[in-house]
Write a protein that holds these residues in place. Structure first.
Motif, PDB file in Angstrom:
ATOM      1  N   VAL A 275       2.224   1.668  -3.471  1.00  0.00           N
ATOM      2  CA  VAL A 275       1.216   2.203  -4.460  1.00  0.00           C
ATOM      3  C   VAL A 275       1.074   3.633  -4.303  1.00  0.00           C
ATOM      4  N   MET A 276       0.867   3.968  -3.076  1.00  0.00           N
ATOM      5  CA  MET A 276       0.871   5.301  -2.582  1.00  0.00           C
ATOM      6  C   MET A 276       1.896   6.113  -3.118  1.00  0.00           C
ATOM      7  N   GLN A 277       3.128   5.811  -3.079  1.00  0.00           N
ATOM      8  CA  GLN A 277       4.284   6.680  -3.427  1.00  0.00           C
ATOM      9  C   GLN A 277       4.218   6.716  -5.105  1.00  0.00           C
ATOM     10  N   SER A 278       4.001   5.572  -5.924  1.00  0.00           N
ATOM     11  CA  SER A 278       3.883   5.392  -7.145  1.00  0.00           C
ATOM     12  C   SER A 278       2.836   6.347  -7.813  1.00  0.00           C
ATOM     13  N   GLN A 279       1.630   6.540  -7.058  1.00  0.00           N
ATOM     14  CA  GLN A 279       0.627   7.720  -7.393  1.00  0.00           C
ATOM     15  C   GLN A 279       1.043   8.957  -7.202  1.00  0.00           C
ATOM     16  N   LEU A 280       1.599   9.272  -6.155  1.00  0.00           N
ATOM     17  CA  LEU A 280       2.121  10.735  -5.808  1.00  0.00           C
ATOM     18  C   LEU A 280       3.755  10.811  -6.981  1.00  0.00           C
TER      19      LEU A 280
ATOM     20  N   SER B 161       0.889  -0.995  -0.091  1.00  0.00           N
ATOM     21  CA  SER B 161       0.011   0.007  -0.126  1.00  0.00           C
ATOM     22  C   SER B 161       0.857   1.392   0.121  1.00  0.00           C
TER      23      SER B 161
END
Length: 119
Positions: free
Chosen positions: A63-68, A60
């Motif tokens: 994924v959050m780092q990738s989205q940012l 999780s």
């Protein structure tokens, strides 16, 4: 490899209860309950480590780092380890959480066909 031996310990318990009811002369009903409990294995001499977060927590965060759009060596949480298992004291985390709801029911309906012919 370190060459050091690891000595793991675990416990298990199984309980089973069954009964039989003769419904008809050629038809029987078998039913029962089965309970199984397996402890979390641990290294007895304290040579065990565990990760402080689950796979889902780690992914999780990724994924959050990738989205940012965050990249680089500081973006990925480093995997760290803690001393774990009962060999490192009663407060040390285990490899996983124990499961106590391992109950299963069993049933069978065996019978013989009604026949006048003998084998």
């Amino acid at each position: 490899m370190t060459g050091d031996q690891r000595f793991y310990r675990s416990y298990q318990m199984q309980l089973y209860a069954q009964d039989t009811w003769k419904v008809l002369p050629n038809l029987t009903l078998n039913y029962g309950l089965n309970y199984q409990w397996f402890s979390v294995p641990y290294e007895t001499r304290g040579l065990e480590t565990v990760e402080p977060y689950t796979f889902n927590q780690y992914m999780s965060a990724r994924v959050m780092q990738s989205q940012l759009g965050q990249t680089g060596p500081t973006a990925v949480p480093l995997i760290s380890y803690l001393l774990g298992g009962k060999g490192n004291g009663s407060g040390a985390p285990g490899l996983y959480m124990p499961e106590f709801r391992n109950i299963a029911r069993t049933s069978a309906l065996p019978g013989t066909p009604a026949s006048t012919r003998r084998w």
